[in-house]
Design a protein around this motif. Structure first.
Motif, PDB file in Angstrom:
ATOM      1  N   ARG A   1       0.828  -1.214   0.000  1.00 34.42           N
ATOM      2  CA  ARG A   1       0.000   0.000   0.000  1.00 34.42           C
ATOM      3  C   ARG A   1       0.860   1.261   0.000  1.00 34.42           C
ATOM      4  NH1 ARG A   1      -5.074  -0.881   4.197  1.00 34.42           N
ATOM      5  NH2 ARG A   1      -6.084  -2.593   3.079  1.00 34.42           N
ATOM      6  N   LEU A   2       2.014   1.191   0.634  1.00 30.70           N
ATOM      7  CA  LEU A   2       2.877   2.361   0.727  1.00 30.70           C
ATOM      8  C   LEU A   2       3.736   2.516  -0.526  1.00 30.70           C
ATOM      9  CD1 LEU A   2       4.053   2.084   4.446  1.00 30.70           C
ATOM     10  CD2 LEU A   2       2.122   3.365   3.509  1.00 30.70           C
ATOM     11  N   CYS A   3       4.188   3.714  -0.772  1.00 28.03           N
ATOM     12  CA  CYS A   3       5.034   4.026  -1.927  1.00 28.03           C
ATOM     13  C   CYS A   3       6.430   3.448  -1.718  1.00 28.03           C
ATOM     14  CB  CYS A   3       5.108   5.541  -2.104  1.00 28.03           C
ATOM     15  SG  CYS A   3       6.122   6.102  -3.489  1.00 28.03           S
ATOM     16  N   ASP A   4       7.021   2.907  -2.786  1.00 29.00           N
ATOM     17  CA  ASP A   4       8.374   2.358  -2.663  1.00 29.00           C
ATOM     18  C   ASP A   4       9.410   3.229  -3.363  1.00 29.00           C
ATOM     19  OD1 ASP A   4       7.753   1.875  -5.284  1.00 29.00           O
ATOM     20  OD2 ASP A   4       8.252  -0.253  -5.271  1.00 29.00           O
ATOM     21  N   ALA A   5       9.039   4.471  -3.718  1.00 32.72           N
ATOM     22  CA  ALA A   5      10.000   5.418  -4.292  1.00 32.72           C
ATOM     23  C   ALA A   5      10.605   6.261  -3.173  1.00 32.72           C
ATOM     24  CB  ALA A   5       9.320   6.319  -5.319  1.00 32.72           C
ATOM     25  N   GLN A   6      11.710   6.922  -3.494  1.00 30.60           N
ATOM     26  CA  GLN A   6      12.339   7.842  -2.551  1.00 30.60           C
ATOM     27  C   GLN A   6      11.987   9.276  -2.938  1.00 30.60           C
ATOM     28  OE1 GLN A   6      13.971   6.911   0.223  1.00 30.60           O
ATOM     29  NE2 GLN A   6      13.543   4.783  -0.337  1.00 30.60           N
ATOM     30  N   LEU A   7      11.654  10.073  -1.940  1.00 29.00           N
ATOM     31  CA  LEU A   7      11.270  11.455  -2.210  1.00 29.00           C
ATOM     32  C   LEU A   7      12.348  12.170  -3.019  1.00 29.00           C
ATOM     33  CD1 LEU A   7       9.255  13.771  -1.725  1.00 29.00           C
ATOM     34  CD2 LEU A   7      10.558  14.348   0.336  1.00 29.00           C
ATOM     35  N   GLY A   8      11.955  12.721  -4.165  1.00 27.16           N
ATOM     36  CA  GLY A   8      12.882  13.481  -4.992  1.00 27.16           C
ATOM     37  C   GLY A   8      13.549  12.692  -6.095  1.00 27.16           C
ATOM     38  N   ASP A   9      13.377  11.340  -6.115  1.00 28.19           N
ATOM     39  CA  ASP A   9      14.039  10.584  -7.182  1.00 28.19           C
ATOM     40  C   ASP A   9      13.182  10.594  -8.456  1.00 28.19           C
ATOM     41  OD1 ASP A   9      12.037   8.713  -6.845  1.00 28.19           O
ATOM     42  OD2 ASP A   9      13.314   7.167  -5.966  1.00 28.19           O
ATOM     43  N   ASN A  10      13.694   9.947  -9.512  1.00 25.71           N
ATOM     44  CA  ASN A  10      13.015   9.980 -10.804  1.00 25.71           C
ATOM     45  C   ASN A  10      11.638   9.323 -10.751  1.00 25.71           C
ATOM     46  OD1 ASN A  10      15.171  11.294 -12.037  1.00 25.71           O
ATOM     47  ND2 ASN A  10      16.188   9.370 -12.602  1.00 25.71           N
ATOM     48  N   ARG A  11      11.496   8.271  -9.962  1.00 23.53           N
ATOM     49  CA  ARG A  11      10.221   7.576  -9.881  1.00 23.53           C
ATOM     50  C   ARG A  11       9.207   8.387  -9.086  1.00 23.53           C
ATOM     51  NH1 ARG A  11      10.160   3.136  -7.115  1.00 23.53           N
ATOM     52  NH2 ARG A  11       8.425   2.241  -8.275  1.00 23.53           N
ATOM     53  N   CYS A  12       9.692   9.136  -8.108  1.00 24.73           N
ATOM     54  CA  CYS A  12       8.801   9.988  -7.326  1.00 24.73           C
ATOM     55  C   CYS A  12       8.275  11.144  -8.184  1.00 24.73           C
ATOM     56  CB  CYS A  12       9.525  10.519  -6.099  1.00 24.73           C
ATOM     57  SG  CYS A  12       8.633  11.791  -5.177  1.00 24.73           S
ATOM     58  N   GLY A  13       9.169  11.762  -8.929  1.00 25.35           N
ATOM     59  CA  GLY A  13       8.753  12.851  -9.815  1.00 25.35           C
ATOM     60  C   GLY A  13       8.590  14.187  -9.128  1.00 25.35           C
ATOM     61  N   HIS A  14       8.721  14.223  -7.795  1.00 22.38           N
ATOM     62  CA  HIS A  14       8.600  15.484  -7.057  1.00 22.38           C
ATOM     63  C   HIS A  14       9.994  16.063  -6.845  1.00 22.38           C
ATOM     64  CE1 HIS A  14       7.827  18.218  -3.621  1.00 22.38           C
ATOM     65  NE2 HIS A  14       6.602  18.287  -4.120  1.00 22.38           N
TER      66      HIS A  14
ATOM     67  N   GLY B   1       2.805   3.338  -4.947  1.00 22.36           N
ATOM     68  CA  GLY B   1       2.275   2.250  -4.149  1.00 22.36           C
ATOM     69  C   GLY B   1       0.936   1.791  -4.694  1.00 22.36           C
ATOM     70  N   PHE B   2       0.245   0.959  -3.924  1.00 25.30           N
ATOM     71  CA  PHE B   2      -1.051   0.421  -4.333  1.00 25.30           C
ATOM     72  C   PHE B   2      -2.042   0.670  -3.196  1.00 25.30           C
ATOM     73  CE2 PHE B   2       2.322  -1.759  -6.490  1.00 25.30           C
ATOM     74  CZ  PHE B   2       1.867  -1.883  -7.807  1.00 25.30           C
ATOM     75  N   PRO B   3      -2.535   1.911  -3.095  1.00 23.44           N
ATOM     76  CA  PRO B   3      -3.369   2.274  -1.945  1.00 23.44           C
ATOM     77  C   PRO B   3      -4.710   1.563  -1.907  1.00 23.44           C
ATOM     78  CG  PRO B   3      -3.397   4.021  -3.578  1.00 23.44           C
ATOM     79  CD  PRO B   3      -2.362   3.036  -4.021  1.00 23.44           C
ATOM     80  N   HIS B   4      -5.169   1.029  -3.040  1.00 22.62           N
ATOM     81  CA  HIS B   4      -6.454   0.346  -3.070  1.00 22.62           C
ATOM     82  C   HIS B   4      -6.322  -1.153  -2.804  1.00 22.62           C
ATOM     83  CE1 HIS B   4      -6.961   3.909  -5.813  1.00 22.62           C
ATOM     84  NE2 HIS B   4      -7.864   4.130  -4.864  1.00 22.62           N
ATOM     85  N   LEU B   5      -5.131  -1.587  -2.488  1.00 18.91           N
ATOM     86  CA  LEU B   5      -4.910  -3.002  -2.222  1.00 18.91           C
ATOM     87  C   LEU B   5      -5.576  -3.390  -0.900  1.00 18.91           C
ATOM     88  CD1 LEU B   5      -3.220  -5.539  -3.200  1.00 18.91           C
ATOM     89  CD2 LEU B   5      -1.482  -4.776  -1.565  1.00 18.91           C
ATOM     90  N   PRO B   6      -6.495  -4.351  -0.903  1.00 19.08           N
ATOM     91  CA  PRO B   6      -7.142  -4.744   0.359  1.00 19.08           C
ATOM     92  C   PRO B   6      -6.164  -5.501   1.252  1.00 19.08           C
ATOM     93  CG  PRO B   6      -7.850  -6.185  -1.417  1.00 19.08           C
ATOM     94  CD  PRO B   6      -7.036  -5.099  -2.056  1.00 19.08           C
ATOM     95  N   GLY B   7      -6.272  -5.290   2.531  1.00 19.94           N
ATOM     96  CA  GLY B   7      -5.412  -5.974   3.482  1.00 19.94           C
ATOM     97  C   GLY B   7      -5.995  -7.300   3.916  1.00 19.94           C
ATOM     98  N   ASN B   8      -5.291  -7.962   4.842  1.00 25.77           N
ATOM     99  CA  ASN B   8      -5.766  -9.257   5.330  1.00 25.77           C
ATOM    100  C   ASN B   8      -7.127  -9.152   6.004  1.00 25.77           C
ATOM    101  OD1 ASN B   8      -3.449 -10.412   4.392  1.00 25.77           O
ATOM    102  ND2 ASN B   8      -2.408 -10.393   6.377  1.00 25.77           N
TER     103      ASN B   8
ATOM    104  N   ASP C   1       6.043   9.847   4.769  1.00 24.90           N
ATOM    105  CA  ASP C   1       5.741   8.561   5.395  1.00 24.90           C
ATOM    106  C   ASP C   1       5.294   7.506   4.392  1.00 24.90           C
ATOM    107  OD1 ASP C   1       3.206   9.347   4.717  1.00 24.90           O
ATOM    108  OD2 ASP C   1       2.427   9.451   6.773  1.00 24.90           O
ATOM    109  N   LYS C   2       5.415   7.822   3.082  1.00 25.34           N
ATOM    110  CA  LYS C   2       5.130   6.883   1.986  1.00 25.34           C
ATOM    111  C   LYS C   2       3.643   6.582   1.822  1.00 25.34           C
ATOM    112  CE  LYS C   2       9.606   6.234   1.502  1.00 25.34           C
ATOM    113  NZ  LYS C   2      10.366   6.753   0.355  1.00 25.34           N
ATOM    114  N   SER C   3       2.774   7.285   2.533  1.00 24.37           N
ATOM    115  CA  SER C   3       1.342   7.016   2.423  1.00 24.37           C
ATOM    116  C   SER C   3       0.735   7.819   1.285  1.00 24.37           C
ATOM    117  CB  SER C   3       0.629   7.355   3.733  1.00 24.37           C
ATOM    118  OG  SER C   3       0.620   8.758   3.951  1.00 24.37           O
ATOM    119  N   PHE C   4      -0.368   7.305   0.737  1.00 25.59           N
ATOM    120  CA  PHE C   4      -1.064   8.004  -0.342  1.00 25.59           C
ATOM    121  C   PHE C   4      -1.636   9.328   0.162  1.00 25.59           C
ATOM    122  CE2 PHE C   4      -4.887   8.933  -2.829  1.00 25.59           C
ATOM    123  CZ  PHE C   4      -4.373   8.929  -4.121  1.00 25.59           C
ATOM    124  N   ALA C   5      -2.153   9.328   1.397  1.00 32.13           N
ATOM    125  CA  ALA C   5      -2.753  10.543   1.945  1.00 32.13           C
ATOM    126  C   ALA C   5      -1.737  11.672   2.041  1.00 32.13           C
ATOM    127  CB  ALA C   5      -3.357  10.245   3.318  1.00 32.13           C
TER     128      ALA C   5
END
Length: 292
Positions: free
Chosen positions: A149-162, A265-272, A247-251
């Motif tokens: 659910r959480l993002c696996d990019a690093q803030l500021g890198d190419n995948r983050c885009g910010h 990340g995949f914020p719509h992924l259902p948990g256990n 904190d890698k969260s979508f919110a």
């Protein structure tokens, strides 16, 4: 299996041997240290190994399979080339340790027994113990994308885009080895730098990174509390770059950085809790996203 040169193998098969062990430590910053348990210096693989009677190694085993082999190197901080400050600032973290078997009467007769990487280092008084692990430890690292659910990019890198929004600053007052007062920062809100990354750009700790636990106003400046290990030799005037916390969260990606379109990340992924719940009419089983 260790390949032993014929000359050294013949020597070891004799009734009297003149062999010793040598350790070559290759740090990530290209600094190389050489030590031996012999009583005089030896030139091994182009590296001068100085005699250190306080340096010893535990028994090491090489096993087949994917298991991580480990051993320990123990010694006293008696060498001028290894200082307590270097260990504190992480100069030996992930350094490569080569263990050589050498015929000290003829140093050209030698063989590499083991090459490992330094893991955890513990200190007690003037003694240090460095744990070494084989290259199989790399197999424990995550490679590729992770479905979380959480993002696996690093803030500021190419995948983050910010852009990241890094701010430069300078240490003004050293309160303790984990708290400093800094200037040059203007946080938009009270938790902007919480869990942010501070990277030193000058001084004795240049290149080292620390995680900011939290920050608070301190007169016309701000006080930073650091979560990682203590920072040695920090002085007023040392400069650094500071990234805001994520904190890698979508919110938070949406509200703090307005970068939800690049969320990795995949914020719509259902948990256990949703996957194993009963369809009793009380839960949310209408097919709508769990995260708006």
């Amino acid at each position: 299996m260790t390949a032993i040169p014929p000359a050294l193998e013949s020597h070891l098969a004799g009734e009297v041997t003149t062999h010793c062990f040598c350790w070559i430590i290759r740090r990530k910053d290209s600094v190389i240290h050489g030590f031996t348990d012999h009583d005089r210096s030896l030139l091994v693989s182009g590296v001068a190994c100085e005699p250190q009677t306080g340096l010893s190694a535990s028994e090491a085993t090489n096993s087949l399979g994917l298991g991580v082999d480990s051993a320990e190197i123990e010694g006293a901080l008696s060498s001028a080339s290894i200082t307590d400050s270097d260990i504190e600032r992480g100069a030996f973290d992930a350094a490569i340790v080569e263990t050589w078997l050498v015929n000290w009467a003829s140093p050209d007769q030698l063989t590499l027994l083991r090459s490992a990487r330094i893991g955890a280092i513990t200190r007690s008084g003037g003694k240090f113990v460095a744990e070494t692990k084989s290259s199989a430890v790399d197999l424990d690292k995550v490679s590729g994308r992770r479905i979380t659910r959480l993002c696996d990019a690093q803030l500021g890198d190419n995948r983050c885009g910010h852009a990241g929004g890094a701010q430069t600053g300078m240490a003004v007052t050293i309160i303790s080895d984990r708290e400093i007062v800094v200037s040059g920062h203007q946080p938009p809100n009270a938790d902007w730098f919480d869990n942010g990354t501070l990277t030193w750009t000058s001084g004795a700790n240049a290149g080292r990174a620390n995680v900011v636990l939290n920050h608070a106003p301190f007169g016309n400046a701000i006080r930073l509390s650091l979560r990682d290990a203590q920072i040695p030799d920090v002085k007023a005037g040392d400069q650094f770059s500071l990234l805001p916390g994520c904190d890698k969260s979508f919110a938070q990606c949406q509200a703090k950085f307005a970068n939800s379109v690049n969320f990795r990340g995949f914020p719509h992924l259902p948990g256990n809790d949703a996957a194993y719940n009963y369809a009793d009419g009380k839960g949310n089983f209408d097919g709508k996203p769990l995260v708006p």
